[in-house]
Structures are given as C-alpha cells and as structure tokens.
Motif scaffolding. Structure first.
Motif, mmCIF file in Angstrom:
data_model
loop_
_atom_site.group_PDB
_atom_site.id
_atom_site.type_symbol
_atom_site.label_atom_id
_atom_site.label_comp_id
_atom_site.label_asym_id
_atom_site.label_seq_id
_atom_site.Cartn_x
_atom_site.Cartn_y
_atom_site.Cartn_z
ATOM 1 N N LEU A 92 -14.561 2.397 2.149
ATOM 2 C CA LEU A 92 -13.959 2.604 3.464
ATOM 3 C C LEU A 92 -14.726 1.827 4.517
ATOM 4 C CD1 LEU A 92 -13.406 6.468 3.243
ATOM 5 C CD2 LEU A 92 -11.911 4.627 2.456
ATOM 6 N N HIS A 93 -14.108 1.706 5.642
ATOM 7 C CA HIS A 93 -14.741 1.047 6.771
ATOM 8 C C HIS A 93 -15.964 1.852 7.205
ATOM 9 C CE1 HIS A 93 -15.090 -0.766 10.781
ATOM 10 N NE2 HIS A 93 -14.485 -1.798 10.201
ATOM 11 N N SER A 94 -16.962 1.161 7.755
ATOM 12 C CA SER A 94 -18.176 1.887 8.118
ATOM 13 C C SER A 94 -17.924 2.908 9.219
ATOM 14 C CB SER A 94 -19.263 0.906 8.530
ATOM 15 O OG SER A 94 -18.820 0.173 9.644
ATOM 16 N N GLU A 95 -16.845 2.691 9.993
ATOM 17 C CA GLU A 95 -16.563 3.647 11.066
ATOM 18 C C GLU A 95 -15.492 4.650 10.660
ATOM 19 O OE1 GLU A 95 -15.709 0.856 14.146
ATOM 20 O OE2 GLU A 95 -17.785 0.151 14.000
ATOM 21 N N THR A 96 -15.415 4.906 9.376
ATOM 22 C CA THR A 96 -14.391 5.830 8.902
ATOM 23 C C THR A 96 -14.640 7.244 9.404
ATOM 24 O OG1 THR A 96 -13.355 6.770 6.946
ATOM 25 C CG2 THR A 96 -15.705 6.304 6.800
ATOM 26 N N SER A 97 -13.551 8.007 9.487
ATOM 27 C CA SER A 97 -13.695 9.398 9.929
ATOM 28 C C SER A 97 -13.880 10.337 8.745
ATOM 29 C CB SER A 97 -12.443 9.808 10.721
ATOM 30 O OG SER A 97 -11.308 9.592 9.908
ATOM 31 N N ALA A 98 -13.949 9.774 7.532
ATOM 32 C CA ALA A 98 -14.028 10.612 6.335
ATOM 33 C C ALA A 98 -15.293 11.460 6.341
ATOM 34 C CB ALA A 98 -14.010 9.732 5.091
ATOM 35 N N LYS A 99 -15.122 12.750 5.966
ATOM 36 C CA LYS A 99 -16.272 13.643 5.860
ATOM 37 C C LYS A 99 -16.190 14.383 4.545
ATOM 38 C CE LYS A 99 -17.232 14.561 10.713
ATOM 39 N NZ LYS A 99 -16.039 13.813 11.249
ATOM 40 N N ALA A 100 -17.365 14.666 3.992
ATOM 41 C CA ALA A 100 -17.402 15.357 2.710
ATOM 42 C C ALA A 100 -16.718 16.711 2.842
ATOM 43 C CB ALA A 100 -18.840 15.538 2.255
ATOM 44 N N GLY A 101 -15.871 17.040 1.861
ATOM 45 C CA GLY A 101 -15.195 18.326 1.850
ATOM 46 C C GLY A 101 -13.903 18.350 2.646
ATOM 47 N N THR A 117 0.824 -1.201 0.000
ATOM 48 C CA THR A 117 0.000 0.000 0.000
ATOM 49 C C THR A 117 0.859 1.252 0.000
ATOM 50 O OG1 THR A 117 -0.131 -0.063 2.392
ATOM 51 C CG2 THR A 117 -1.966 -1.040 1.198
ATOM 52 N N GLN A 118 0.310 2.274 -0.654
ATOM 53 C CA GLN A 118 0.970 3.572 -0.659
ATOM 54 C C GLN A 118 -0.077 4.608 -0.321
ATOM 55 O OE1 GLN A 118 3.086 4.025 -4.341
ATOM 56 N NE2 GLN A 118 3.853 1.920 -4.221
ATOM 57 N N GLU A 119 0.320 5.596 0.445
ATOM 58 C CA GLU A 119 -0.679 6.510 0.979
ATOM 59 C C GLU A 119 -0.670 7.865 0.289
ATOM 60 O OE1 GLU A 119 -0.142 6.611 5.173
ATOM 61 O OE2 GLU A 119 -0.384 4.428 5.351
ATOM 62 N N ALA A 120 -1.823 8.504 0.298
ATOM 63 C CA ALA A 120 -1.932 9.854 -0.258
ATOM 64 C C ALA A 120 -3.098 10.565 0.406
ATOM 65 C CB ALA A 120 -2.144 9.786 -1.761
ATOM 66 N N ASP A 121 -3.012 11.907 0.482
ATOM 67 C CA ASP A 121 -4.123 12.677 1.028
ATOM 68 C C ASP A 121 -5.081 13.037 -0.091
ATOM 69 O OD1 ASP A 121 -3.466 12.829 3.735
ATOM 70 O OD2 ASP A 121 -1.850 14.258 3.246
ATOM 71 N N CYS A 122 -6.362 12.787 0.126
ATOM 72 C CA CYS A 122 -7.343 13.091 -0.911
ATOM 73 C C CYS A 122 -8.485 13.884 -0.313
ATOM 74 C CB CYS A 122 -7.906 11.807 -1.513
ATOM 75 S SG CYS A 122 -6.635 10.773 -2.236
ATOM 76 N N VAL A 123 -9.067 14.786 -1.148
ATOM 77 C CA VAL A 123 -10.233 15.554 -0.698
ATOM 78 C C VAL A 123 -11.488 14.754 -1.035
ATOM 79 C CG1 VAL A 123 -11.485 17.714 -0.901
ATOM 80 C CG2 VAL A 123 -8.985 17.689 -1.104
ATOM 81 N N ILE A 124 -12.235 14.405 -0.016
ATOM 82 C CA ILE A 124 -13.447 13.608 -0.213
ATOM 83 C C ILE A 124 -14.585 14.534 -0.621
ATOM 84 C CG2 ILE A 124 -15.046 11.983 0.893
ATOM 85 C CD1 ILE A 124 -12.174 10.976 0.881
ATOM 86 N N GLU A 125 -15.290 14.181 -1.680
ATOM 87 C CA GLU A 125 -16.405 15.036 -2.119
ATOM 88 C C GLU A 125 -17.746 14.562 -1.579
ATOM 89 O OE1 GLU A 125 -16.262 15.453 -6.328
ATOM 90 O OE2 GLU A 125 -14.482 16.722 -6.247
ATOM 91 N N ALA A 182 -22.527 -1.901 5.835
ATOM 92 C CA ALA A 182 -21.266 -2.564 6.158
ATOM 93 C C ALA A 182 -20.064 -1.711 5.747
ATOM 94 C CB ALA A 182 -21.200 -3.920 5.471
ATOM 95 N N ASP A 183 -20.227 -0.986 4.642
ATOM 96 C CA ASP A 183 -19.137 -0.147 4.147
ATOM 97 C C ASP A 183 -19.616 1.281 4.016
ATOM 98 O OD1 ASP A 183 -17.297 -2.352 3.520
ATOM 99 O OD2 ASP A 183 -18.834 -2.831 2.010
ATOM 100 N N THR A 184 -18.652 2.174 3.878
ATOM 101 C CA THR A 184 -18.986 3.534 3.509
ATOM 102 C C THR A 184 -18.207 3.861 2.243
ATOM 103 O OG1 THR A 184 -19.404 4.194 5.769
ATOM 104 C CG2 THR A 184 -18.835 5.947 4.233
ATOM 105 N N PHE A 185 -18.907 4.349 1.241
ATOM 106 C CA PHE A 185 -18.226 4.694 0.004
ATOM 107 C C PHE A 185 -17.898 6.176 0.010
ATOM 108 C CE2 PHE A 185 -20.759 0.956 -1.089
ATOM 109 C CZ PHE A 185 -19.746 0.141 -1.568
#
Lengths: 297, 365
Positions: free
Chosen positions: B332-341, B300-308, B315-318
């Motif tokens: 992503l995992h259902s308990e992801t911290s990802a937020k739009a924007g 795996t290789q990591e990168a920062d991305c802006v979630i829209e 079960a999952d979060t897209f």
C-alpha cells in the motif's frame, strides 16, 4: 608490543601482577634446570679428563677443561676394530638424512597436493592406506624390506637406507601436507586452471610458496626421524655405510677395559648436535606450522 | 552472429546422483545471463561445466560457435570470478592479474600495458604492490574482476561474486558490475541465489531448482509471467501471494472465489475468458493489491478485507491479511489509512494476476 603490554599490566595492579609474573618465571626456571641437568652432566663430563672423572663429582665443573675427549670421539675412538671415531659415520648420516629428507618432503608435498586438490576416484582410500603406513611398527617391515633391498641390489648401501627412510617417511609427510592443503579452498586451483596453469605449474607457483610453514614442520620431523633412527641403520647397513647412531652404540659398547665416559659423552653430543641445531634454527616455525590451520587470502 | 554460448541437452551426474537434467540454454553476444535458484539447485555446477572445471556426463556445449564439450578450461577463452575471489595469496595484486598471461607466455610489454589498463579501469593502481591479505573485501573483489578483465575473454563467468560483501558494498558493486557490462558489451554468465541481483543485472534469467530449468526469460517475463509456482514464489520480494481459490463458471464468465475465515468469500471475476479448472491457485504480486481509493483502472476489482498487520517500510506500507487460509501481503501507499484489525477497501488488479494448477504447479494463463 611486549613493552606496551607490560606497561598496562603494571598500571592495573602492580604488585600482584609482578609477583605472579616472577612466580611464573621461577617455575619455568626450575623446569628448565631440571630438563637441562642431563645435558649439563654430559657436557661437563666430556670436558674432563678420565682421572678427574674417576676422582671427582658427577655434577662438578671440570677443574681443567680439555678437548681431548672430543678429539678422540670425532676422529680416534674405536668402533670394533676400526679407530676412526665418529667422523665417517657422521658424514654417512648426512648423506642419508639430507637426500632422505628432501625426497620424502617433496614427494609428500606432491602426494598431499594430489589427494587434497585433485580428487580422483579412490583418493580417500589411498590416503587412508598411506596413513596406515604411519602406524606400522618398524620391526614388521624389517624382513620384507631387507628382501626388497636385496632384489633392488642396494642392500647395505647408502641409497638403500635413503630408500627405506623415504618409504617409511612418506606416510607422515603426505599426512602433513594433505592436512595443510585441505584447508586451501579448491577455488584457488580452479582459478589457476582457468588461468591456464597445469598440474605442476599450480603446484610450483601457487601451492609451494604457500607451504613454507608445513615444509619446515616436515623437514624437522623427517630430519629428526632419519638422523635418530637406529633400527633401520643397524639392520640395513654394513661396515662403511653405518649411520652415526650405530657408530655411537659401537663406540660406547666396544671399549675394552676402562670406560672412557668423557669420550662417550662427547660422541653422544656430536650425534645429537645436528637435530639440536635444526630445532634451534627452525623451532619457532615448527610450532607456528603445527598450528597453522587456515590460509589468509 | 552465432550464439556466444550454446548448451544442448546437458546432463551431469555424480555416480548415480543426477545433478543437472537436460539443460538447454543459449545466449547472444552481449547478454548477461543469470543462473538463479536456491542452494543445491545445480547452478554452480552448471557454471563449472561451462568453465570446463567439471566434465559433463552427456550433451554438448559450445562457446563462440566452437564445440567446447571436452576442451580444457584454459582453451575455452573464458575468465571466471569466484565467490571466495580465489586470489593467489603469495602473489602481489599485479602478479595475480598477470599470472594468466605469464602462463600463456604473453610478452612483458603487453602484460604491463594490459595491467595498467585494467588497473586504471578498476581504480586499483595504488594496490598493485600489495598482497591479497592486505586488502579489504571490496578491494579483493576488484582484483578478482581485474584478473578476469585482463584476459578479454569471449565469456565471463561469475560464481556468486558479491555474496561475501556486506550489504552496502554489495549494492555498490552490483551497480558497478552493471556499468561494466554495459561499457564492455561483454557476454557474462552469473550465478546467484539472490533474486534481486538476478533481476537487476540480467538481460536473461534462468531459474533452476533440483537440477532442472524452471523458466528462462527476461527479468520482466520471469516477474510478470512466472511459469510455475516455484518461480512465482522464488522471484520477487516480498514474494508473490499464492492464494487457493475456486473458479466458478457463470453466465458472464468465470468467478474467482477466495474463502475467508469467518467472513463471506471474496468474489472476483476473471476478465480474460480463461478456461480454468475448478481448483486454482491465484498468484497476485503485493503491488497488485492496493488501496482502492488510490488505484483504479478497468482491470481492478475491489473488495473489503480485514487487515491483520501493518508494516511500514518507508516508501511503502505492507499490509498482511488472511485470504484462502494464507497470509497475503498487499503493498500500500505509505500514507495509507489501513490499520491493524480494521477493514480496508482494497483493489485487486486482475489484469496482472497469474493462475496456477494446484497439482502440477504449472501456469494456466
């Protein structure tokens, strides 16, 4: 079902609905009387004696019911020089109509089955040409048909008339069956093929049992056409093979002196009875068959 | 054991229109072959050719080691289940099932015995006296299966048999069909446009488009190593992300650059020493882009991305973002911290990516 719907109708808005319903019945009744009037006159006149017809009113009931006119019409009225009544011609018409209807219906079913379910190159063209046959006026085919019948050696015979009616009816019967079968999914034929059934087996075991409504439509249509036909009957028959319509014309036209209206009326009713009977027996299937577009299953 | 079905160089055309082009497929006894593709790809036509319901224009076809190219359907030792079930409407269920045997002249005792067996297998005994019009969709489906099963053929053919059922019943019948296949050990060919059905049922998948076979393989092969852009896009839900990228050679290997709107490009490095052209399309399954904090291995290789957009699906979060001018979905995992924007650190699993040539669409690795 009917009881139930009546019940709910009354519950909703009793007076208005009942008035509407009765209004409807009255309207229908008036129309029914209007259409039945000529038949009423025919029937009453046929049951009167000649004297009574001459002295009486056209729409009055017979003072004295007599079946003499019916007896004469059936077995004694004169058509030209013969005085055998309608009877022999009635049987002629039966001998023409029954095989004519049976053969044209069966062939139409087979044709419809082929053009809808066994598509071959040019199937649509052939179907269009057959359809075209429906719209050719009778008069156009008279001379060529006379020639063909002559060449086949069946001119003036009952088989000849059957042949003419079968040919002329094929366009219609094919159209009926084709339109009915075209709504049956082709997967049904495929499934039967995989099951091992052949052309006739599939027709016989699967398509014919599905076809009752359209068979009834076709039989009524063809029977009415053939039974009521006058032009072919008068053109392609000779003494002894004339159908009932021709005989009726002769009876009405060949009386000398006094016009026997009561005999004419009785003869006309006799000529019309079989078609009437077919409608009464199979009429509800006729309407159902005409509207049956889809096949359950 | 010879091949149960073998198709060589099959062509099929209607007049000047070529429907099937150079089809070569074979399956072994017990295989479950699924023909999958969008509508109009020729998969049903191919099935009809196998059944013998459509003549083939050239090529040959054998079933059970015997040449069947010109043999009529009834002598091919096949049974077929149709999309509309094609039950004979005027016959009872029992008659529907035994019709084939009756046509073939099987004696009554055998007919009764086989009918009883199949009815018991499919649990349709109470329905035997009914007409198809009195059955529900699922029941009709069972009867159609019964009609095929009773034949005990070398090869079963299914033409989108589940597509007329509602979603819940479809899933049930799918499972049942799979169980049936395992129990009977029968060979089956199955047509569907539903790639999930294809993945779950098949032991072997043929992906078709425009009458041409795009790829043949096991579900895993098709899923993990799609042969071209079409297969990559068609199989899998949500679809594989296909991201335009530049491959830049440097000292250590090849760097994969993905342009971003108003941001610095993401740079990933190829770990497999591939010889890539400059323009490539990077194919990444949504599940191979995940939360960096939750998934890490040496690929795996990591990168920062802006979630829209964030789409929770239980079960999952897209998470949807824009990379290389395309919408890219990450699972992503259902308990992801990802937020739009907001920016999220994501891990790309380079061990599982595919590379395609943009011009030909062919797979490069």
């Amino acid at each position: 079902m009917a009881d139930y719907s009546m019940h709910t109708v009354q519950n909703n808005n009793p007076i208005g609905k009942i008035a509407l319903r009765w209004g409807l019945y009255v309207m229908l009744g008036i129309f029914a009387v209007f259409y039945l009037m000529p038949f009423f006159v025919m029937l009453t006149t046929s049951l009167k004696s000649l004297d009574e017809i001459r002295t009486g009113d056209l729409i009055s009931l017979p003072r004295e019911v007599t079946l003499d006119a019916w007896r004469t019409a059936w077995s004694g009225a004169c058509t030209g020089i013969q005085c055998e009544g309608m009877r022999p011609y009635f049987w002629n018409s039966m001998l023409i109509a029954i095989p004519g209807v049976a053969i044209s219906t069966l062939l139409g079913a087979l044709n419809g089955y082929v053009v809808s379910q066994w598509k071959f190159r040019g199937a649509n063209i052939i179907f269009s040409l057959m359809l075209f046959g429906c719209f050719i006026p009778f008069q156009v085919v008279l001379l060529p048909m006379a020639r063909v019948l002559g060449m086949m050696g069946i001119a003036g015979t009952i088989p000849g008339l059957i042949f003419v009616h079968v040919i002329y009816g094929l366009g219609f019967t094919t159209l009926f069956f084709r339109n009915y079968y075209v709504s049956i999914p082709s997967e049904l034929t495929k499934a039967a093929k995989v099951d091992g059934a052949g052309f006739f087996r599939i027709f016989w075991s699967i398509f014919l049992p599905l076809s009752i409504p359209i068979i009834v439509v076709t039989v009524i249509w063809q029977f009415t056409q053939i039974w009521n036909d006058f032009l072919f009957g008068v053109s392609f028959s000779q003494a002894g093979t004339q159908p009932v319509t021709v005989a009726l014309n002769n009876i009405v036209n060949s009386t000398t002196g006094v016009k026997e209206y009561n005999v004419d009326m009785a003869a006309a009713i006799i000529a019309a009875l079989p078609t009437l009977l077919v409608y009464v027996v199979a009429g509800k299937y006729f309407v159902r068959g005409l509207t049956a577009g889809s096949v359950k299953g | 054991m010879s091949k149960i079905l073998e198709i060589n160089n099959l062509f099929k055309s209607y007049g000047p229109v070529e429907i099937l082009k150079d089809i070569n497929v074979s399956i072994d006894q017990g295989d479950f072959l699924v023909l999958v593709g969008p509508s109009g790809c020729g998969k049903s036509t191919l099935l009809n050719c196998i059944a013998g319901l459509e003549p083939i224009t050239s090529g040959n076809l054998s079933i059970g080691g015997q040449d069947m190219t010109t043999v009529s359907p009834k002598d091919r030792d096949i049974a077929m289940v149709f999309q509309s079930y094609a039950l004979y409407p005027t016959m009872t269920v029992a008659k529907n099932i035994t019709f084939g045997m009756k046509v073939r002249g099987v004696d009554q005792a055998t007919q009764d015995e086989k009918l009883a067996y199949v009815a018991q297998q499919l649990q349709i005994e109470p329905l035997l006296k009914r007409k198809p019009g009195q059955l529900s969709g699922g029941q009709r489906q069972r009867v159609a299966m019964g009609r095929a099963l009773v034949r005990d053929p070398k090869l079963f053919l299914f033409d989108e048999p589940l597509s007329n059922l509602d979603a819940k019943l479809r899933v049930e019948m799918r499972t049942e069909l799979k169980a049936l296949h395992q129990r009977l050990g029968a060979s089956m060919v199955y047509v569907t446009h539903d790639q999930i059905e294809a993945m779950t049922l098949a032991t072997k998948i043929v992906v078709m488009k425009g009458g041409i076979i795009q790829q043949i393989g096991t579900p895993a092969e098709i899923y993990n190593r799609p042969a071209n852009l079409f297969v990559a896009d068609f199989m899998g839900s949500p679809a594989m992300n296909l991201i335009p990228a530049k491959a830049v050679k440097n000292g250590k290997g090849t760097a994969i650059q993905i342009e971003r709107n108003g941001n610095t490009p993401i740079v990933l490095s190829d770990t497999k020493n591939l010889d890539l052209p400059e323009d490539v399309i990077l194919g990444v399954r949504p599940e191979d882009i995940s939360d960096a904090s939750l998934r890490a291995n040496n690929e795996t290789q990591e990168a920062d991305c802006v979630i829209e957009i964030v789409e929770p699906a239980g079960a999952d979060t897209f998470a949807v973002m824009e990379l290389g001018g395309k919408h890219v979905t990450a699972r992503l995992h259902s308990e992801t911290s990802a937020k739009a924007g907001e920016t999220q650190r994501l891990a790309f699993d380079l061990g599982k990516v595919s590379y395609f040539a943009p011009d030909t669409g062919k797979r490069l690795n």
